[in-house]
Design a protein around this motif. Structure first.
Motif, PDB file in Angstrom:
ATOM      1  N   UNK A 107       0.812  -1.214   0.000  1.00 30.46           N
ATOM      2  CA  UNK A 107       0.000   0.000   0.000  1.00 30.46           C
ATOM      3  C   UNK A 107       0.845   1.263   0.000  1.00 30.46           C
ATOM      4  N   UNK A 108       1.919   1.260   0.770  1.00 31.05           N
ATOM      5  CA  UNK A 108       2.779   2.444   0.832  1.00 31.05           C
ATOM      6  C   UNK A 108       3.536   2.642  -0.472  1.00 31.05           C
ATOM      7  N   UNK A 109       4.038   1.566  -1.042  1.00 32.54           N
ATOM      8  CA  UNK A 109       4.808   1.684  -2.283  1.00 32.54           C
ATOM      9  C   UNK A 109       3.942   2.112  -3.468  1.00 32.54           C
ATOM     10  N   UNK A 110       2.691   1.729  -3.475  1.00 29.11           N
ATOM     11  CA  UNK A 110       1.801   2.079  -4.585  1.00 29.11           C
ATOM     12  C   UNK A 110       1.076   3.399  -4.370  1.00 29.11           C
ATOM     13  N   UNK A 111       1.288   4.028  -3.233  1.00 27.23           N
ATOM     14  CA  UNK A 111       0.651   5.313  -2.959  1.00 27.23           C
ATOM     15  C   UNK A 111       1.444   6.421  -3.647  1.00 27.23           C
ATOM     16  N   UNK A 112       0.727   7.314  -4.302  1.00 31.47           N
ATOM     17  CA  UNK A 112       1.377   8.428  -4.985  1.00 31.47           C
ATOM     18  C   UNK A 112       1.483   9.578  -3.985  1.00 31.47           C
ATOM     19  N   UNK A 113       2.621   9.665  -3.311  1.00 33.88           N
ATOM     20  CA  UNK A 113       2.812  10.673  -2.268  1.00 33.88           C
ATOM     21  C   UNK A 113       3.367  11.959  -2.849  1.00 33.88           C
ATOM     22  N   UNK A 114       2.849  13.058  -2.362  1.00 33.05           N
ATOM     23  CA  UNK A 114       3.343  14.368  -2.756  1.00 33.05           C
ATOM     24  C   UNK A 114       4.519  14.715  -1.850  1.00 33.05           C
ATOM     25  N   UNK A 115       5.697  14.786  -2.410  1.00 33.96           N
ATOM     26  CA  UNK A 115       6.904  15.046  -1.625  1.00 33.96           C
ATOM     27  C   UNK A 115       7.009  16.501  -1.196  1.00 33.96           C
ATOM     28  N   UNK A 116       6.336  17.405  -1.907  1.00 37.64           N
ATOM     29  CA  UNK A 116       6.469  18.834  -1.619  1.00 37.64           C
ATOM     30  C   UNK A 116       5.206  19.348  -0.931  1.00 37.64           C
ATOM     31  N   UNK A 117       5.077  19.038   0.322  1.00 37.22           N
ATOM     32  CA  UNK A 117       3.922  19.544   1.059  1.00 37.22           C
ATOM     33  C   UNK A 117       4.398  20.605   2.039  1.00 37.22           C
ATOM     34  N   UNK A 118       3.490  21.477   2.381  1.00 36.17           N
ATOM     35  CA  UNK A 118       3.801  22.534   3.332  1.00 36.17           C
ATOM     36  C   UNK A 118       2.937  22.368   4.563  1.00 36.17           C
ATOM     37  N   UNK A 119       3.536  22.573   5.710  1.00 34.63           N
ATOM     38  CA  UNK A 119       2.784  22.539   6.949  1.00 34.63           C
ATOM     39  C   UNK A 119       2.157  23.906   7.139  1.00 34.63           C
ATOM     40  N   UNK A 120       0.861  23.911   7.372  1.00 34.23           N
ATOM     41  CA  UNK A 120       0.137  25.169   7.510  1.00 34.23           C
ATOM     42  C   UNK A 120       0.553  25.875   8.793  1.00 34.23           C
ATOM     43  N   UNK A 121       0.414  27.183   8.796  1.00 36.08           N
ATOM     44  CA  UNK A 121       0.795  27.972   9.966  1.00 36.08           C
ATOM     45  C   UNK A 121      -0.114  27.673  11.151  1.00 36.08           C
ATOM     46  N   UNK A 122      -1.378  27.349  10.875  1.00 33.83           N
ATOM     47  CA  UNK A 122      -2.315  27.042  11.942  1.00 33.83           C
ATOM     48  C   UNK A 122      -2.139  25.581  12.337  1.00 33.83           C
ATOM     49  N   UNK A 123      -1.908  25.320  13.610  1.00 32.13           N
ATOM     50  CA  UNK A 123      -1.655  23.973  14.076  1.00 32.13           C
ATOM     51  C   UNK A 123      -2.904  23.111  14.101  1.00 32.13           C
ATOM     52  N   UNK A 124      -2.688  21.810  14.097  1.00 33.54           N
ATOM     53  CA  UNK A 124      -3.789  20.862  14.110  1.00 33.54           C
ATOM     54  C   UNK A 124      -4.571  20.964  15.418  1.00 33.54           C
ATOM     55  N   UNK A 125      -3.872  21.171  16.520  1.00 34.71           N
ATOM     56  CA  UNK A 125      -4.533  21.261  17.815  1.00 34.71           C
ATOM     57  C   UNK A 125      -5.474  22.451  17.867  1.00 34.71           C
ATOM     58  N   UNK A 126      -5.054  23.569  17.294  1.00 43.56           N
ATOM     59  CA  UNK A 126      -5.909  24.756  17.266  1.00 43.56           C
ATOM     60  C   UNK A 126      -7.145  24.514  16.412  1.00 43.56           C
TER      61      UNK A 126
END
Length: 167
Positions: A107-126
């Motif tokens: 499953x991991x090898x066949x997944x098309x992952x986007x290598x260039x992702x950005x973490x948003x300034x707003x945190x997940x907890x918020x």
């Protein structure tokens, strides 16, 4: 730099997992489990999932591992006893483990992952906090009431056993 930290955490997970299954000392096993769970929390931090990392530390490390250590201490397990290694169902365990690994790796090898992702300034907890306190406030409050009722019920049942034992 992130890749180096990732590979280091994966190495710690691998080494502590192998040591966990090969050690006979229960206290050492708890320490190896601690290293594994901390490394998984580190992977959550690297992926930008701070809420999952905090949950991993609080629930698994803070709760389950401490409970395991207290259970080991109360059973008075000595160094001489150790843990019995081996099982009659080792072949079944190996087959199930390799099957699970193969499915996950496929499953991991066949997944098309986007290598260039950005973490948003707003945190997940918020985001989760705002979502719980605005859109899901009824479910949040009902869960709190349900937990309170369960706690009162547990106290009642514990008190009920003590009063019946006196008679």
């Amino acid at each position: 730099m992130i890749e180096i930290v990732f590979y280091f955490l994966m190495l710690v997970i691998f080494i502590s997992s192998v040591a966990l299954f090969s050690s006979k000392n229960v206290i050492h096993n708890a320490a190896y489990l601690l290293f594994t769970l901390l490394s998984v929390a580190g992977l959550f931090v690297l992926s930008g999932s701070d809420f999952l990392a905090i949950t991993q530390v609080m629930i698994y490390i803070g709760g389950v591992l401490v409970l395991l250590l207290f259970g080991v201490m109360y059973t008075k397990n000595t160094e001489k006893q150790g843990v019995q290694l081996g099982s009659a169902r080792i072949l079944t365990g190996v087959v199930l483990g390799l099957t699970s690994f193969s499915i996950l790796a496929f499953g991991i090898m066949n997944e098309d992952l986007d290598q260039n992702y950005e973490i948003k300034a707003q945190g997940v907890t918020e985001v989760l906090g705002v979502h719980f306190m605005t859109n899901q406030i009824l479910a949040f409050e009902l869960t709190a009431v349900l937990l309170l009722v369960v706690l009162i019920g547990a106290v009642f049942v514990a008190g009920l056993k003590k009063t019946t034992e006196k008679h």
